[in-house]
Design an enzyme around this catalytic site. Structure first.
Site, PDB file in Angstrom:
ATOM      1  CG  ASP A  84      -2.271   0.574   0.994  1.00  0.00           C
ATOM      2  OD1 ASP A  84      -2.629   0.797  -0.174  1.00  0.00           O
ATOM      3  OD2 ASP A  84      -3.000   0.821   1.963  1.00  0.00           O
ATOM      4  CD  GLU A 108      -7.260   3.889   1.534  1.00  0.00           C
ATOM      5  OE1 GLU A 108      -8.145   3.422   2.250  1.00  0.00           O
ATOM      6  OE2 GLU A 108      -6.859   3.323   0.503  1.00  0.00           O
ATOM      7  CG  ASP A 170      -7.734   3.032  -2.924  1.00  0.00           C
ATOM      8  OD1 ASP A 170      -6.738   2.579  -2.324  1.00  0.00           O
ATOM      9  OD2 ASP A 170      -8.904   2.799  -2.579  1.00  0.00           O
ATOM     10  CB  ILE A 172      -3.698  -1.604  -2.408  1.00  0.00           C
ATOM     11  CG1 ILE A 172      -2.268  -1.802  -2.855  1.00  0.00           C
ATOM     12  CG2 ILE A 172      -4.433  -2.949  -2.491  1.00  0.00           C
ATOM     13  CD1 ILE A 172      -1.527  -2.903  -2.112  1.00  0.00           C
ATOM     14  CG  ASP A 173     -10.419   0.168  -4.516  1.00  0.00           C
ATOM     15  OD1 ASP A 173     -10.816   0.219  -3.342  1.00  0.00           O
ATOM     16  OD2 ASP A 173     -11.182   0.153  -5.493  1.00  0.00           O
ATOM     17  CB  THR A 175      -6.545  -3.956   1.702  1.00  0.00           C
ATOM     18  OG1 THR A 175      -7.748  -3.725   2.444  1.00  0.00           O
ATOM     19  CG2 THR A 175      -5.937  -2.622   1.318  1.00  0.00           C
ATOM     20  CG  HIS A 269     -16.396  -3.577   1.785  1.00  0.00           C
ATOM     21  ND1 HIS A 269     -15.339  -4.085   1.058  1.00  0.00           N
ATOM     22  CD2 HIS A 269     -15.913  -3.356   3.037  1.00  0.00           C
ATOM     23  CE1 HIS A 269     -14.272  -4.164   1.831  1.00  0.00           C
ATOM     24  NE2 HIS A 269     -14.594  -3.733   3.034  1.00  0.00           N
ATOM     25  CB  SER A 293     -10.710  -3.571  -6.007  1.00  0.00           C
ATOM     26  OG  SER A 293     -10.599  -4.232  -7.267  1.00  0.00           O
ATOM     27  CE  LYS A 296     -17.270  -3.813  -6.732  1.00  0.00           C
ATOM     28  NZ  LYS A 296     -16.137  -4.177  -5.866  1.00  0.00           N
ATOM     29  NE  ARG A 310     -18.731   1.448  -2.217  1.00  0.00           N
ATOM     30  CZ  ARG A 310     -17.848   0.698  -1.579  1.00  0.00           C
ATOM     31  NH1 ARG A 310     -17.618  -0.531  -2.022  1.00  0.00           N
ATOM     32  NH2 ARG A 310     -17.191   1.138  -0.526  1.00  0.00           N
ATOM     33  CG  ASP A 322     -12.864   3.997  -1.814  1.00  0.00           C
ATOM     34  OD1 ASP A 322     -11.801   3.373  -1.966  1.00  0.00           O
ATOM     35  OD2 ASP A 322     -13.307   4.340  -0.700  1.00  0.00           O
TER      36      ASP A 322
END
Length: 385
Positions: A84, A108, A170, A172-173, A175, A269, A293, A296, A310, A322
């Site tokens: 990250d 982030e 981001d 690492i979207d 994790t 989430h 992440s 999608k 979402r 995000d």
């Protein structure tokens, strides 16, 4: 007068370009004349693609070592921590090499935890990884110190906003997907005047072929996608190894019964029960495809599925990193991204997105039906509480 935005296609250009329409008022006349000025982000997009690719290769290296280690270490969050921070340091460094003046990054992470007692070993691991990535790339004749790396990470402390240009990252979207060996993304976008004007999604584990039928793992082990979009220029996908790109489009499916939908892998989430109710009202027959992440968004942009839903749990505030890159990747591929009230996402208000309930994504033909199902389902869920 106010600044307006137009999409104009000159006859001499194959790709449309983004134009600002501004007005100049003559000092000797009360009339206004329009002056059209082309705004191309070619240099910025090239830099973003390179930065995201560098970070993706660093993350791949860390994840490979993680997955080859013993089971106990997979419960340790230190590998994703190293990746990250390393990803953010690399992206920050690479972008500042190209745009040293007036650099602003909304990201982030910051270095606060890395400057605490006991974190020195982690910082040294991050610095080693970052320098190995820089050396392997060969474009930069420099070796970074640990303090250089920490400063690069802290370059991401901008608040963003509606004025000027701000990179949004981001590192690492996804994790948890990273730790499982599943999907994650390096998501990088550029805001100009509060609008997303380009986006890059590096998805190291996403198959090059559709995940609609085969799931999120490639039967031929051909994985690693880079999606990129510039406002007015469409969306493209290429393998992470840098070979030729292809233009992608969202699916043209009109019948909800033929549609498939994506949602977050983790129930924490997103409210899976609400998504299920919406799918039921639409008549969607296929089970949801659950992946981590902004991968999608990438998969949706090339037509792997038709809908992304979402709905975060109450009290959660979405961050711009995000969704910024994913949003333009889908919209430039012909899709529509709104909140549950049908409003476009507003990235001009700082680090957070102020949304009504959640985010819905689909093609233009399905959106009216989806929006209606979303509103009905939200009302039903509220009435049952």
């Amino acid at each position: 007068m106010s600044l307006n935005c137009l999409r104009v296609v000159p006859h001499s250009l194959k790709k449309p370009r983004f134009f600002h329409l501004s007005y100049l008022r003559s000092s000797s006349s009360s009339s206004s004349s329009a002056v059209i000025v082309a705004m191309s982000y070619t240099k910025e997009l090239a830099a973003a693609k390179k930065a995201a690719s560098l970070a993706a290769h660093l993350c791949q290296k860390v994840q490979k070592a993680l997955l080859q280690s013993d089971v106990q270490s997979k419960n340790d969050k230190s590998p994703v921590t190293v990746a990250d921070y390393g990803s953010q340091a690399l992206v920050s460094f690479a972008l500042q090499q190209e745009f040293p003046a007036d650099f602003s990054l909304v990201a982030e992470e910051d270095s606060e935890d890395l400057r605490k007692d006991g974190a020195q070993e982690t910082v040294e691991r991050i610095t080693k990884l970052v320098n190995e990535s820089i050396t392997n790339d060969g474009s930069y004749n420099v070796t970074l110190s640990t303090e250089d790396v920490l400063k690069a990470i802290d370059s991401g402390r901008s608040e963003g906003g509606s004025q000027g240009r701000h990179w949004v990252l981001d590192p690492i979207d996804g994790t948890k997907g990273f730790l499982r060996g599943d999907q994650y993304a390096i998501a990088l976008a550029l805001l100009d005047g509060g609008k997303v004007v380009l986006g890059v999604l590096a998805c190291p584990n996403l198959p090059l072929t559709s995940i609609g039928a085969a799931g999120q793992h490639s039967p031929n082990n051909e994985v690693g996608c880079l999606f990129f979009a510039e406002v007015g220029g469409g969306t493209y996908m290429q393998p992470l190894d840098g070979s030729s790109a292809v233009k992608v489009q969202v699916t043209a499916v009109e019948n909800p019964e033929e549609a498939s939908f994506f949602e977050s892998y983790e129930a924490a989430h997103s409210m899976h029960d609400l998504s299920s109710l919406i799918a039921q009202k639409l008549g969607v027959k296929a089970p949801p495809v659950r992946i981590d992440s902004q991968a999608k968004y990438g998969a949706l942009s090339r037509g792997d599925g038709a809908i992304y839903l979402r709905f975060p749990h109450k009290g959660y505030r979405e961050k711009i990193w995000d969704h910024a890159a994913g949003c333009i990747v889908v919209t430039e591929a012909g899709g529509v991204v709104t909140d549950a009230a049908g409003k476009p996402l507003d990235f001009s208000r700082g680090k957070y997105l102020d949304l009504d309930t959640g985010i819905i994504v689909t093609n233009q033909k399905l959106m009216p039906l989806l929006f209606s199902a979303v509103r009905e389902s939200i009302k039903e869920k509220a009435a049952s509480l």
